[in-house]
Design an enzyme around this catalytic site. Sequence first.
Site, PDB file in Angstrom:
ATOM      1  N   GLU A  90      -2.586  -1.838   1.754  1.00  0.00           N
ATOM      2  CA  GLU A  90      -1.352  -2.378   1.181  1.00  0.00           C
ATOM      3  C   GLU A  90      -1.658  -2.993  -0.181  1.00  0.00           C
ATOM      4  O   GLU A  90      -2.737  -3.534  -0.401  1.00  0.00           O
ATOM      5  CB  GLU A  90      -0.797  -3.486   2.084  1.00  0.00           C
ATOM      6  N   SER A 137       5.487  -1.790  -1.700  1.00  0.00           N
ATOM      7  CA  SER A 137       5.710  -2.032  -0.283  1.00  0.00           C
ATOM      8  C   SER A 137       5.028  -0.986   0.569  1.00  0.00           C
ATOM      9  O   SER A 137       4.975   0.183   0.217  1.00  0.00           O
ATOM     10  CB  SER A 137       7.215  -2.047   0.028  1.00  0.00           C
ATOM     11  N   CYS A 138       4.495  -1.426   1.675  1.00  0.00           N
ATOM     12  CA  CYS A 138       3.955  -0.598   2.757  1.00  0.00           C
ATOM     13  C   CYS A 138       3.947  -1.492   3.988  1.00  0.00           C
ATOM     14  O   CYS A 138       4.045  -2.718   3.867  1.00  0.00           O
ATOM     15  CB  CYS A 138       2.525  -0.126   2.469  1.00  0.00           C
ATOM     16  N   ASP A 139       3.838  -0.882   5.156  1.00  0.00           N
ATOM     17  CA  ASP A 139       3.763  -1.661   6.381  1.00  0.00           C
ATOM     18  C   ASP A 139       2.761  -1.019   7.323  1.00  0.00           C
ATOM     19  O   ASP A 139       2.821   0.191   7.571  1.00  0.00           O
ATOM     20  CB  ASP A 139       5.132  -1.744   7.065  1.00  0.00           C
TER      21      ASP A 139
END
Length: 425
Positions: free
Chosen positions: A98, A11-13
């Site tokens: 990402e 996960s990353c944003d």
Amino acid sequence: MASWSSDTPCSCDCFVSVPPASAIPAVIFAKNSDRPRDEVQEVVFVPAGTHAPGSRLQCTYIEVEQVSRTHAVILSRPSWLWGAEMGANEHGVCIGNEAVWTKEPVGEGEALLGMDLLRLALERSSSALEALRVITDLLAHYGQGGSCREDPTPFCYHNTFLLADRTEAWVLETAGRLWAAQRIQEGARNISNQLSVGTDISAEHADLRTRALAQGWWDGQSTFDFAQVFSLTQQPVRMEAAKARFRAGQQLLQQQQGGITAEVMMGILRNKESGICMDSGGFRTTASMVSILPRDPTQPCVHFLTATPDPSRSVFKPFIFGAGAAQAPQVLSPTFGARDPVRTQPRFQTQVDRRHTLYLRHQVALGLIESEQDRGQQLRQKQRDLEQEGLEAARRLLAGEQVPPPQELGGLFQAFVERESQVYA
């Protein structure tokens, strides 16, 4: 080589606001880097350089041909690798990446990591579009692959990128060596560990549709939707969670349309309810970044970096490219040369302590925040006050109210790192 399992972190944003979504005439970029809980992220300044013809460059796993000139960059990176999770260059280009999994298989061999592609693009481009071309050219020549975490159990993925400059942004999404990209000229956009470029494709790999047709993923007649065609039919559990974060990010941006500032972006990155500020088992947000990229080329870009985990309990510190810009030693991890587990074969069979000075002091401060209410509140207030000083300095600078000499601008990040260290002393 393993590519994904149910307990694999993924996960990353990334977020971007392009006027008129921004409250000021500037593009605002932001990213949370979500990585294994104990991984240390350092902030590295690399000055511009010139290189001899025929030079070779060692990236995390492989060598590539060096270019004659590279731009100055500021990078937030897992301290064991060469590339970066996010960063900016002296021309106001920002990039975040990402992890993503698609119908295209993840390669078994070591190649360029997505984080290597990110750094190479920053060092070699002066606009978001040029950075996109650098990445896609390198992808065609070298491919992407190799383990993306410091662990004997390999963890591999393909990449999506959010690229921004003073005028626009691009979303670049890859599936092996194939890719599609969407140009963002106004409004707000986010990406969260899934393909999100649908039918609005601004540029693409020449063989993208041919491959989809040959594999039976697309009938050649219906409207081509990259995300729909190349996304996995059966989504892993964590990919479903990424969809929820993506929707939450969209909503948070939508709520602030027309009023998005660096502070607003910092608030979004600190949002725990949505999972954007990640703290889940062996996984958390290990570093964060927010950048202000003014439309006016005479104004400096201002990049805020934490260099510490959990943005809700960290300080965003301002960095500006200038004559006095230099490496802040407190946020640079120790090095281990040929003994480094990433350099020895087989890789990652041992562990080393990569914690830098600010990371160590920040961890002690977090312990006090959690265990001693009064002392913890005092520390949090000092963190907030220091961050507000940095935001106010940026506001005055961009408003033309206070323009320090270049040496002072270049040394701003170093000064704030030193003051944060003193807060925790």
